[in-house]
Write a protein that holds these residues in place. Structure first.
Motif, PDB file in Angstrom:
ATOM      1  N   LEU A   9       0.808  -1.219   0.000  1.00 16.41           N
ATOM      2  CA  LEU A   9       0.000   0.000   0.000  1.00 16.41           C
ATOM      3  C   LEU A   9       0.842   1.271   0.000  1.00 16.41           C
ATOM      4  O   LEU A   9       0.349   2.346  -0.305  1.00 16.41           O
ATOM      5  N   MET A  10       2.094   1.134   0.381  1.00 13.29           N
ATOM      6  CA  MET A  10       2.960   2.326   0.403  1.00 13.29           C
ATOM      7  C   MET A  10       4.421   1.876   0.428  1.00 13.29           C
ATOM      8  O   MET A  10       4.739   0.847   1.036  1.00 13.29           O
ATOM      9  N   GLU A  11       5.248   2.657  -0.248  1.00 13.03           N
ATOM     10  CA  GLU A  11       6.696   2.422  -0.166  1.00 13.03           C
ATOM     11  C   GLU A  11       7.344   3.727   0.292  1.00 13.03           C
ATOM     12  O   GLU A  11       7.017   4.798  -0.218  1.00 13.03           O
ATOM     13  N   ILE A  12       8.218   3.610   1.270  1.00 12.52           N
ATOM     14  CA  ILE A  12       8.939   4.807   1.743  1.00 12.52           C
ATOM     15  C   ILE A  12      10.423   4.574   1.438  1.00 12.52           C
ATOM     16  O   ILE A  12      11.030   3.659   2.001  1.00 12.52           O
ATOM     17  N   PRO A  13      10.981   5.346   0.511  1.00 12.04           N
ATOM     18  CA  PRO A  13      12.394   5.110   0.166  1.00 12.04           C
ATOM     19  C   PRO A  13      13.331   5.546   1.293  1.00 12.04           C
ATOM     20  O   PRO A  13      12.937   6.337   2.168  1.00 12.04           O
ATOM     21  N   PHE A  14      14.550   5.025   1.245  1.00 10.69           N
ATOM     22  CA  PHE A  14      15.538   5.498   2.213  1.00 10.69           C
ATOM     23  C   PHE A  14      15.915   6.926   1.824  1.00 10.69           C
ATOM     24  O   PHE A  14      16.192   7.215   0.671  1.00 10.69           O
ATOM     25  N   ASP A  15      15.880   7.810   2.793  1.00  9.58           N
ATOM     26  CA  ASP A  15      16.166   9.210   2.528  1.00  9.58           C
ATOM     27  C   ASP A  15      16.832   9.774   3.778  1.00  9.58           C
ATOM     28  O   ASP A  15      16.285   9.655   4.874  1.00  9.58           O
ATOM     29  N   ARG A  16      17.990  10.367   3.576  1.00  9.67           N
ATOM     30  CA  ARG A  16      18.725  10.896   4.729  1.00  9.67           C
ATOM     31  C   ARG A  16      17.894  11.958   5.465  1.00  9.67           C
ATOM     32  O   ARG A  16      17.893  12.034   6.686  1.00  9.67           O
ATOM     33  N   GLY A  17      17.160  12.756   4.667  1.00 13.00           N
ATOM     34  CA  GLY A  17      16.309  13.815   5.249  1.00 13.00           C
ATOM     35  C   GLY A  17      15.258  13.212   6.179  1.00 13.00           C
ATOM     36  O   GLY A  17      15.022  13.716   7.285  1.00 13.00           O
ATOM     37  N   ILE A  18      14.622  12.113   5.739  1.00 10.05           N
ATOM     38  CA  ILE A  18      13.588  11.457   6.555  1.00 10.05           C
ATOM     39  C   ILE A  18      14.216  10.918   7.845  1.00 10.05           C
ATOM     40  O   ILE A  18      13.673  11.079   8.935  1.00 10.05           O
TER      41      ILE A  18
ATOM     42  N   GLU B  23      10.954  14.616  15.195  1.00  6.96           N
ATOM     43  CA  GLU B  23       9.934  15.384  14.468  1.00  6.96           C
ATOM     44  C   GLU B  23       9.127  14.448  13.578  1.00  6.96           C
ATOM     45  O   GLU B  23       9.506  13.302  13.344  1.00  6.96           O
ATOM     46  N   VAL B  24       7.998  14.969  13.079  1.00 11.54           N
ATOM     47  CA  VAL B  24       7.097  14.134  12.295  1.00 11.54           C
ATOM     48  C   VAL B  24       7.197  14.519  10.828  1.00 11.54           C
ATOM     49  O   VAL B  24       7.131  15.710  10.477  1.00 11.54           O
ATOM     50  N   LEU B  25       7.356  13.504  10.004  1.00 14.48           N
ATOM     51  CA  LEU B  25       7.565  13.693   8.568  1.00 14.48           C
ATOM     52  C   LEU B  25       6.520  14.611   7.935  1.00 14.48           C
ATOM     53  O   LEU B  25       6.862  15.565   7.232  1.00 14.48           O
ATOM     54  N   VAL B  26       5.226  14.354   8.208  1.00 20.02           N
ATOM     55  CA  VAL B  26       4.172  15.131   7.521  1.00 20.02           C
ATOM     56  C   VAL B  26       4.141  16.593   7.965  1.00 20.02           C
ATOM     57  O   VAL B  26       3.575  17.428   7.286  1.00 20.02           O
ATOM     58  N   GLU B  27       4.756  16.872   9.126  1.00 24.35           N
ATOM     59  CA  GLU B  27       4.781  18.265   9.579  1.00 24.35           C
ATOM     60  C   GLU B  27       5.975  19.013   8.977  1.00 24.35           C
ATOM     61  O   GLU B  27       5.902  20.200   8.695  1.00 24.35           O
ATOM     62  N   VAL B  28       7.075  18.292   8.783  1.00 20.28           N
ATOM     63  CA  VAL B  28       8.279  18.939   8.238  1.00 20.28           C
ATOM     64  C   VAL B  28       8.246  18.928   6.701  1.00 20.28           C
ATOM     65  O   VAL B  28       8.672  19.876   6.052  1.00 20.28           O
ATOM     66  N   MET B  29       7.755  17.835   6.120  1.00 17.56           N
ATOM     67  CA  MET B  29       7.671  17.719   4.658  1.00 17.56           C
ATOM     68  C   MET B  29       6.203  17.478   4.299  1.00 17.56           C
ATOM     69  O   MET B  29       5.769  16.324   4.155  1.00 17.56           O
ATOM     70  N   PRO B  30       5.405  18.571   4.178  1.00 15.47           N
ATOM     71  CA  PRO B  30       3.949  18.415   4.009  1.00 15.47           C
ATOM     72  C   PRO B  30       3.536  17.591   2.787  1.00 15.47           C
ATOM     73  O   PRO B  30       2.432  17.072   2.735  1.00 15.47           O
TER      74      PRO B  30
END
Ligand code: SF4
Ligand code: SF4
Length: 285
Positions: free
Chosen positions: A236-245, A253-260
Motif C-alpha cells: 500500500l505504500m513504499e517509503i524510500p531510504f532518505d537521509r532527510g527522513i 519530528e514528524v515527517l508530515v509536519e516537516v515535509m507536508p
C-alpha cells in the motif's frame, strides 16, 4: 474503523507510519500506543496529557483462617499461579492471568481479589488528535492486560490507529485482535522478510485483512516484493531510504509536519486501506 500498525520486528518504522498516518487524517482520529513496554509515539506527537490512570489486575489472596487446604484452587490453575505447599496455599501474583478460576472453585470462599499493579495509562490531545498510551510497570512481565485497557479507550465513531508492539507473541496479538485492518511495516532485507512471514502467519490466524508498507524500499533486495506477490498481500505504500527522513525522525519530528508533501501520501495510504476494508466486506473470504 480500527487500524493496527504492526511489524514482525522492531526498528522497521512502525511508529513513524502510525504517527504520520494519524497526523495526516487529523480529525476524528485516535492514536493508541499499545507498545506498552516501550511507548515512544508521544515523543513525536507531543500530546498534552490530561489524564493518568493506574491500572491493576485482580489476583487472588487467601484467607488462611477459612482455607482447609483442599487443593482445588491449585488443581484448576493452568498457570501454576497458586500452589499448595504442605499446609499452606501460596499465590504467585506474577504468574496469575486473572481468570478468577481459583476463586470460583474454592468451597470455603477463602479466596478474595487483590490488585497487582500493571502500570499506568495516560491520555491527552494534540490539536484534533486524541492520544492514549500505556506504560508497563518496570518488572511487570505480562503486558496483554494493560494493552487491553489501552484498547478500551477506542471509540466506535472515530478512526482508531493502534501502534502495536513489535513481534508476533501475545502482546501483538492483543493489539491486533478484533481490528478492521492490519498494516504490516517491513523492510526489504532477509531479516525483514523472515519476521514479515511470522507476522503474516499471525495475521492469517486472526483472519483480518492486511497490507504492507515497505520502509527503506530502495535498499536491500526484492524478496519482500516477491513474497507479497506470492501471498497476494497488497503493497500500500513504499517509503524510500532518505537521509532527510532519517534526520527528521532522529530529531523527534514528524515527517508530515516537516515535509507536508508526505501528508498527501499518507492520506492516499488511508484511502487504500479503506478500499481494502470495503472490498473485504463485499467479498469476505
Ligand atoms: S480452594 Fe480454597 S479452601 Fe481449598 S486450598 Fe484453595 S483456598 Fe484453600
Ligand atoms: S485467577 Fe486464574 S490464573 Fe490466577 S491464580 Fe487463580 S486460577 Fe490461577
Amino acid at each position: 474503523m480500527i487500524i493496527s500498525v504492526a511489524s514482525g520486528k522492531g526498528g522497521t518504522g512502525k511508529t513513524t507510519v502510525a504517527t504520520n498516518l494519524a497526523l495526516s487524517v487529523k480529525s476524528q482520529v485516535q492514536l493508541l500506543d499499545c507498545d506498552v513496554e516501550e511507548p515512544n509515539a508521544h515523543l513525536f506527537i507531543h500530546p498534552v496529557f490530561e489524564k493518568s490512570e493506574a491500572i491493576t489486575t485482580p489476583v487472588p489472596q487467601v484467607d488462611e483462617n477459612k482455607c482447609t487446604v483442599c487443593g482445588k484452587c491449585a488443581e484448576i490453575c493452568e498457570f501454576k499461579a497458586i500452589v499448595v505447599i504442605g499446609e499452606t496455599v501460596l499465590p504467585f501474583p506474577e504468574l496469575c492471568h486473572s481468570c478468577g478460576g481459583c476463586m470460583e472453585v474454592c468451597p470455603e470462599k477463602a479466596i478474595t481479589e487483590t490488585g497487582r499493579d500493571l502500570g499506568v495509562i495516560e491520555a491527552g490531545h494534540k490539536n484534533g488528535l486524541e492520544f492514549v498510551h500505556g506504560r508497563l510497570r518496570v518488572g511487570e512481565a505480562m503486558s496483554p492486560p494493560l494493552i487491553r485497557e489501552v484498547r478500551a479507550y477506542a471509540h466506535t465513531d472515530t478512526l482508531t490507529i493502534i501502534d502495536a508492539p513489535p513481534g508476533t507473541s501475545c502482546p501483538v496479538i492483543a493489539a491486533m485482535k478484533d481490528t478492521d485492518f492490519i498494516l504490516l511495516v517491513t523492510e526489504p532485507t532477509p531479516f525483514g522478510l523472515h519476521d514479515l512471514k511470522l507476522a503474516v502467519g499471525a495475521v492469517k490466524i486472526l483472519g483480518i485483512p492486511c497490507g504492507l508498507v515497505i520502509n527503506r524500499s530502495d535498499m536491500g533486495d526484492d524478496q519482500v516484493m516477491a513474497y507479497a506477490k506470492e501471498e497476494d498481500l497488497p503493497v500500500l505504500m513504499e517509503i524510500p531510504f532518505d537521509r532527510g527522513i532519517a534526520e527528521i525522525y532522529s530529531m523527534g519530528e514528524v515527517l508530515v509536519e516537516v515535509m507536508p508533501e508526505w501528508k498527501e501520501k499518507f492520506l492516499e495510504l488511508y484511502d487504500r486501506i479503506q478500499e481494502q476494508v470495503s472490498n473485504r466486506q463485499e467479498h469476505p473470504s
